[in-house]
Structure formats: C-alpha cells, structure tokens
Design a protein around this motif. Structure first.
Motif, mmCIF file in Angstrom:
data_model
loop_
_atom_site.group_PDB
_atom_site.id
_atom_site.type_symbol
_atom_site.label_atom_id
_atom_site.label_comp_id
_atom_site.label_asym_id
_atom_site.label_seq_id
_atom_site.Cartn_x
_atom_site.Cartn_y
_atom_site.Cartn_z
ATOM 1 N N PHE A 172 0.820 -1.214 0.000
ATOM 2 C CA PHE A 172 0.000 0.000 0.000
ATOM 3 C C PHE A 172 0.852 1.262 0.000
ATOM 4 C CE2 PHE A 172 -3.250 -2.915 2.247
ATOM 5 C CZ PHE A 172 -3.708 -3.383 1.018
ATOM 6 N N ASN A 173 2.057 1.199 0.576
ATOM 7 C CA ASN A 173 2.998 2.323 0.484
ATOM 8 C C ASN A 173 3.413 2.554 -0.971
ATOM 9 O OD1 ASN A 173 3.080 2.896 3.227
ATOM 10 N ND2 ASN A 173 4.882 1.622 3.622
ATOM 11 N N VAL A 174 3.631 1.460 -1.693
ATOM 12 C CA VAL A 174 4.003 1.573 -3.113
ATOM 13 C C VAL A 174 2.865 2.221 -3.904
ATOM 14 C CG1 VAL A 174 4.472 0.210 -5.204
ATOM 15 C CG2 VAL A 174 5.712 -0.287 -3.089
ATOM 16 N N VAL A 175 1.639 1.823 -3.620
ATOM 17 C CA VAL A 175 0.481 2.440 -4.290
ATOM 18 C C VAL A 175 0.464 3.943 -3.992
ATOM 19 C CG1 VAL A 175 -2.037 2.504 -4.470
ATOM 20 C CG2 VAL A 175 -0.870 0.304 -4.186
ATOM 21 N N GLU A 176 0.707 4.282 -2.761
ATOM 22 C CA GLU A 176 0.636 5.689 -2.349
ATOM 23 C C GLU A 176 1.739 6.532 -2.979
ATOM 24 O OE1 GLU A 176 0.963 8.404 1.717
ATOM 25 O OE2 GLU A 176 0.612 6.249 1.909
ATOM 26 N N HIS A 177 2.956 5.983 -3.059
ATOM 27 C CA HIS A 177 4.110 6.794 -3.455
ATOM 28 C C HIS A 177 4.568 6.596 -4.896
ATOM 29 C CE1 HIS A 177 4.858 8.421 0.542
ATOM 30 N NE2 HIS A 177 4.570 7.211 1.017
ATOM 31 N N MET A 178 4.259 5.466 -5.527
ATOM 32 C CA MET A 178 4.854 5.152 -6.829
ATOM 33 C C MET A 178 3.851 5.066 -7.977
ATOM 34 S SD MET A 178 7.705 2.415 -5.457
ATOM 35 C CE MET A 178 8.615 2.230 -6.983
ATOM 36 N N GLY A 204 10.497 12.094 -5.297
ATOM 37 C CA GLY A 204 11.408 10.972 -5.055
ATOM 38 C C GLY A 204 11.363 9.911 -6.134
ATOM 39 N N LEU A 205 10.599 10.134 -7.196
ATOM 40 C CA LEU A 205 10.363 9.096 -8.208
ATOM 41 C C LEU A 205 11.353 9.149 -9.359
ATOM 42 C CD1 LEU A 205 6.497 9.448 -8.284
ATOM 43 C CD2 LEU A 205 7.732 7.384 -7.593
ATOM 44 N N SER A 206 11.626 7.960 -9.929
ATOM 45 C CA SER A 206 12.370 7.890 -11.185
ATOM 46 C C SER A 206 11.459 8.395 -12.310
ATOM 47 C CB SER A 206 12.848 6.462 -11.447
ATOM 48 O OG SER A 206 11.739 5.583 -11.532
#
Length: 378
Positions: A172-178, A204-206
């Motif tokens: 869920f962190n990945v969904v939120e941030h990526m 913070g993303l590529s």
C-alpha cells in the motif's frame, strides 16, 4: 511434444547448476553461477512445468540444481544474508516446493536462512525494505516480486501470519508513493530520501514506466495474494483491487501485436521496442489472474494474445534447427557504478539478448497458464 517443450528441453540439456545457459549475465562475466534471482526465476518456471506435465525430468532437474547450492546445514553457496540484497530472496521461493516434494530437511533450514534476511532488511521511512544495502532508502518495483511472495508464504506456513500487516503495508505504500494517478502505471523506483541524482526532488520518483518492473510488480501482487490466507478480509480484498486496477491500466497500452513496449507509454517512439520478458509476465499475470478468479473471464483473451504475439515475433529457429527466444532486455536499473539515469534513452541503451531467464522464465510461466486454461493442447 510442442515446439516450446522442445525449446525448454534444449536449454536444460545445455545447462548445469554451475553454468546454466540462460544466465547470460554470469556467462558474459565469465563467472560460475551461485545463488541469484535469475536462476530462481527459471527453476520456479521449471517446477511449474513439472506441476502441469508431471514429467519427472523437470522435477529432477530443479531438485538437482537447487540441491547443488544448498548444503546439509541449510547454508547456501554464494549467498550471504549480510549482503542485504532483496534480489537474493527470490530463489528461496523454490525451496518451499522442493521441500514439499522431497522432504529434505536442508531445504527447510535454507528457508529459515533466507527468512532471516527479511528480518534484518533495512527500511525506508515509510517502512518498506530497501532494494539493497548498496541502494539505501530506495524501493524498486522489482524488489516487491523478489521478496514479498516468499515473505507471505513463510508467514502463512510457518509463522502464524504474524507479519501479514507488514506485507500489506509495504504494497500500500508503493500504491501511495509510486503510482501515477493519470495513467494508473507505476514508476520504476522511489528514493524515500530524495537524494539520488535520478529522482525527482519533490516526489522521489524515477522518470519512466519500465515494462519489466511493471511486470515484476504485477507478479508480486498476484503471487503474494496466491500465498495469502484470503480470510484476513479487508487488506486482501484491497490488494486484489490494486492488482485489477494495474491490469486495466496496462491493457490500455497493449500493442496490436499483443505485446508491450520497453517504455510502456511511449509505443511507436524512436528506438522503443516490443519487449519479451515484460510481455511474458503480463501474459502470465492476466491468465493466472483469470484462473484465480481475480479478473473477468474475457481477460484470458488478452493474456493469450500476448503469449501468441511473443511466439510470433521472437520465438524462432536457427539454421541448425535450434530454437531461441529473442527480444529480452538483459538488465535495467538506476544509479550504481554505471550511474544509470532512468531516462528514456537509458532504457533504450541496455543490451537486448536471446534466451535469458528473465524472459524465458516468465515465458514458461505464461505457457503453463496457457496449458492450465486449455488454450494449448498437451
């Protein structure tokens, strides 16, 4: 026997545990193959071939391959927990199945050893495992596939589901941030510290949507759900929704050939190409997603189209009659000694090879799903 079984048999005949023909990276480096995620991908696929065909040669090959790496005390040749490299967890998935099939106690000990790495992994501020100790504060989509299905299977089988919350939270962190809300796609990597040269200093993303990373993440969702106890309810259903949402997002970018492009959302752009490994993973994810009841029945058509598209474009025969699977991106990442930038041109610059397990393994997994669905006759 069909062409694909002939192809896999040719690869097995040419491979030993020290020098598997499908580990192109090790061959190019002139190194012996020890414990690594690439061989893990392939052995997992060979075990699926055994499950679907019941042909003992696949079981014997897989067992011999892993047996050679795992010592009687459960220690593993070429594997160091202290390296804290999430990729190294992936091959551990084969141990569960081989332990069930053989009862070898050393496999059970090796499972515990790999799990001990999970207990020591450093984490980002949000609570996600770093991709590797040498990539501090970074989450790569690839890493979710390398670790989370193993983590979930261990928790379900041996740890009374004590860390289910941790596993779900990391997704869920990945969904939120990526996740990109506009496309529904996910960026390849995230630097929680915002310090790496390749990342956006605000998010913070590529920069790009790399096909195989999206594929690994699709498999991570699906295979983790497959190893979870559905009775936990809300987080399980929510994660299922994340998987379905990603499949719908990816289908918007499926090419008429059935395949997907190396940089997913730039199909037709100069140098971009239809890539085998990620397209194979998507075929597998769609077909298995239907089989598990996560996706509507008609999504099977999209998975089958992807599989046939790969066969048509990249499975070919040499003059001597040997078969090869082409169109496989050898490797792609961010940072490191090579200072990989994650630009569009960077993803186009990495070598494209034949017969590498990062493509062949997922291709075989898709093939086993085609067989299970009755879309290819035995």
């Amino acid at each position: 026997m069909d062409k694909i079984e002939t192809y896999i048999d040719e690869l097995l005949e040419k491979s030993t545990p020290d020098r598997p023909i499908w580990n192109i990276e090790k061959i190019l480096q002139g190194l012996k193959s020890t414990w690594n995620y690439i061989d893990g991908c392939m052995i997992k696929a060979i075990l699926e071939m055994y499950a679907i065909t019941k042909d003992e040669k696949y079981f014997r090959f897989a067992d011999n391959f892993i047996d050679c790496k795992v010592r009687e005390d459960g220690s593993i040749e070429g594997y160091s927990v202290e390296e804290l490299n999430i990729d190294n967890v992936n091959a551990g998935k084969t141990l569960f199945e081989l332990y069930d099939l053989t009862g070898k106690e050393k496999y059970r000990k090796a499972i515990d050893l790999v799990y001990s790495q999970i207990e020591q992994m450093p984490r980002t501020a949000e609570g996600n495992f770093w991709h590797k100790n040498i990539y501090p504060n970074q989450v790569w989509l690839d890493g979710l596939y390398m670790c989370q299905p193993f983590y979930m299977e261990y928790e379900t089988r041996f740890h009374e589901k004590k860390n289910y919350d941790d596993i779900f939270r990391q997704f869920f962190n990945v969904v939120e941030h990526m996740r990109d809300p506009k496309t529904g796609l996910y960026y390849h990597a995230y630097d929680s510290s915002r310090e790496m040269f390749w990342c956006d200093k605000v998010t913070g993303l590529s920069q790009n949507f790399w096909l195989r990373a999206l594929g690994w993440y699709s498999m991570a969702l699906l295979d983790t759900l497959d190893k979870a106890d559905a009775s936990v309810g809300e987080p399980y259903e929510r994660l299922k929704g994340v998987f379905v949402d990603l499949m719908d997002a990816m289908l918007k970018y499926q090419d008429a050939s059935g395949m997907w492009y190396q940089v997913v959302n730039f199909g037709g752009m100069e140098k971009n190409y239809l890539e085998t490994s990620g397209s194979s993973i998507m075929a597998y994810a769609l077909l298995k997603g239907v089989r598990l009841g996560f996706l509507p029945e008609n999504y099977q058509t999209y998975g089958a189209k992807a599989f046939h598209g790969i066969c048509e474009k990249y499975l070919s025969e040499d003059a001597d009659g040997s078969l090869h699977l082409d169109g496989i991106c050898l490797v792609a990442g961010l940072g490191g000694k090579q200072m990989r930038s994650g630009t569009y041109d960077y993803y186009m610059s990495e070598p494209v090879v034949k017969d590498d397990a990062k493509g062949v393994g997922p291709f075989l997994l898709a093939y086993t799903e085609m067989r299970r669905a009755g879309l290819i006759e035995a």
